[in-house]
Design a protein around this motif. Structure first.
Motif, PDB file in Angstrom:
ATOM      1  N   ARG A 118      35.724  40.715 -31.815  1.00  0.00           N
ATOM      2  CA  ARG A 118      37.163  40.699 -32.055  1.00  0.00           C
ATOM      3  C   ARG A 118      37.850  41.622 -31.050  1.00  0.00           C
ATOM      4  O   ARG A 118      37.215  42.324 -30.291  1.00  0.00           O
ATOM      5  N   ASP A 119      39.173  41.625 -31.126  1.00  0.00           N
ATOM      6  CA  ASP A 119      39.984  42.532 -30.298  1.00  0.00           C
ATOM      7  C   ASP A 119      39.631  42.410 -28.822  1.00  0.00           C
ATOM      8  O   ASP A 119      39.339  43.401 -28.138  1.00  0.00           O
ATOM      9  N   SER A 120      39.629  41.155 -28.335  1.00  0.00           N
ATOM     10  CA  SER A 120      39.338  40.866 -26.930  1.00  0.00           C
ATOM     11  C   SER A 120      37.969  41.396 -26.503  1.00  0.00           C
ATOM     12  O   SER A 120      37.783  41.844 -25.365  1.00  0.00           O
ATOM     13  N   SER A 122      36.300  44.011 -27.756  1.00  0.00           N
ATOM     14  CA  SER A 122      36.070  45.455 -27.865  1.00  0.00           C
ATOM     15  C   SER A 122      35.404  45.853 -29.178  1.00  0.00           C
ATOM     16  O   SER A 122      34.909  46.983 -29.308  1.00  0.00           O
TER      17      SER A 122
END
Length: 243
Positions: A118-120, A122
């Motif tokens: 998730r979160d690009s 990260s």
């Protein structure tokens, strides 16, 4: 008078598992999962009273330790099997004790582990789940959830309780930090002693109140059932042994 032996058993079990988890954590803290907004303990109810119970463990992929732990888990069938087995066994013991308290034949089955980023990219999330039969009591009007959350359950991450499709949340105690028509959510470190949640079936709709407080995903305290720390640290210890 209600027999308090099952409650004492739940407390003893939670204490034992928590102690084991702290031992593992002390020897292998670097590979343990991080506690972020992506971490959660989720109970997704079905209309027959069963539930899918999922623990989401978040890893910081921006750190070498977090990335190594996540990738080693994702790439090892052996570790995943150990992970599933340990989680299933711990939850089965909790379910067995809760079954004595409620009189329902609770059973835990079908342990699964899933991975996502998730979160690009990260954050890595390991989702560990089991199917839990008869977690909720069925009534003429809907469902009622008490044990195993009414005794010695202190979630170390967000605790989310989700109604079946079409059901409405009519009452919950203690008050949730966030509540809508069909779900409730508590922040990490909540203390839901005496927990009870009532859901009404689609045939008996009712209005529900809406809270406006939004949880912040605060840091951990004592883990719910001792499971999250114990299971996560179990894998961390296994990774250290591999190295």
């Amino acid at each position: 008078m209600r027999d308090d032996v099952p409650q004492r058993s739940l407390r003893s079990l939670a204490t034992l598992i928590a102690v084991l988890g702290l031992i593992f954590t002390a020897t292998a803290p670097a590979a343990a999962a991080q506690h972020t907004d992506d971490s959660a303990f989720v109970v997704d109810l079905a209309a027959d009273g069963s539930a899918t119970v999922t623990v989401h463990l978040a890893y910081d992929l921006g750190s070498e330790e977090g990335q190594t732990a996540f990738r080693d888990l994702e790439g090892s069938d052996t570790l995943q099997e150990q992970y599933r087995t340990d989680f299933r066994d711990r939850m089965s013991r909790v379910a067995a004790t809760a079954a004595n308290e409620t009189g329902r034949e609770m059973r835990v089955s079908d342990p699964q582990v899933a991975f996502e980023t998730r979160d690009s990219g990260s954050t890595g999330v390991v989702s560990l789940s089991v199917e839990w039969a008869e977690l909720a009591a069925t009534t003429d009007d809907g469902l009622v959830v008490t044990e195993p959350f009414a005794t010695s359950f202190e979630p170390d991450r967000r605790f989310v309780l989700q109604a079946p499709d079409g059901y409405g949340l009519t009452d919950v105690s203690p008050a949730a930090d966030t509540r809508n028509a069909n779900s409730a959510e508590w922040e990490a470190d909540a203390s839901p002693d005496g927990f009870e949640a009532t859901f009404e079936s689609p045939s008996t709709p009712t209005e529900t109140s809406m809270a406006t407080t939004t949880p912040t995903g605060s840091e951990i305290g004592t883990p719910g059932f001792g499971i999250v720390v114990a299971v996560g640290a179990f894998v961390a210890a296994a990774l250290l042994l591999r190295r």
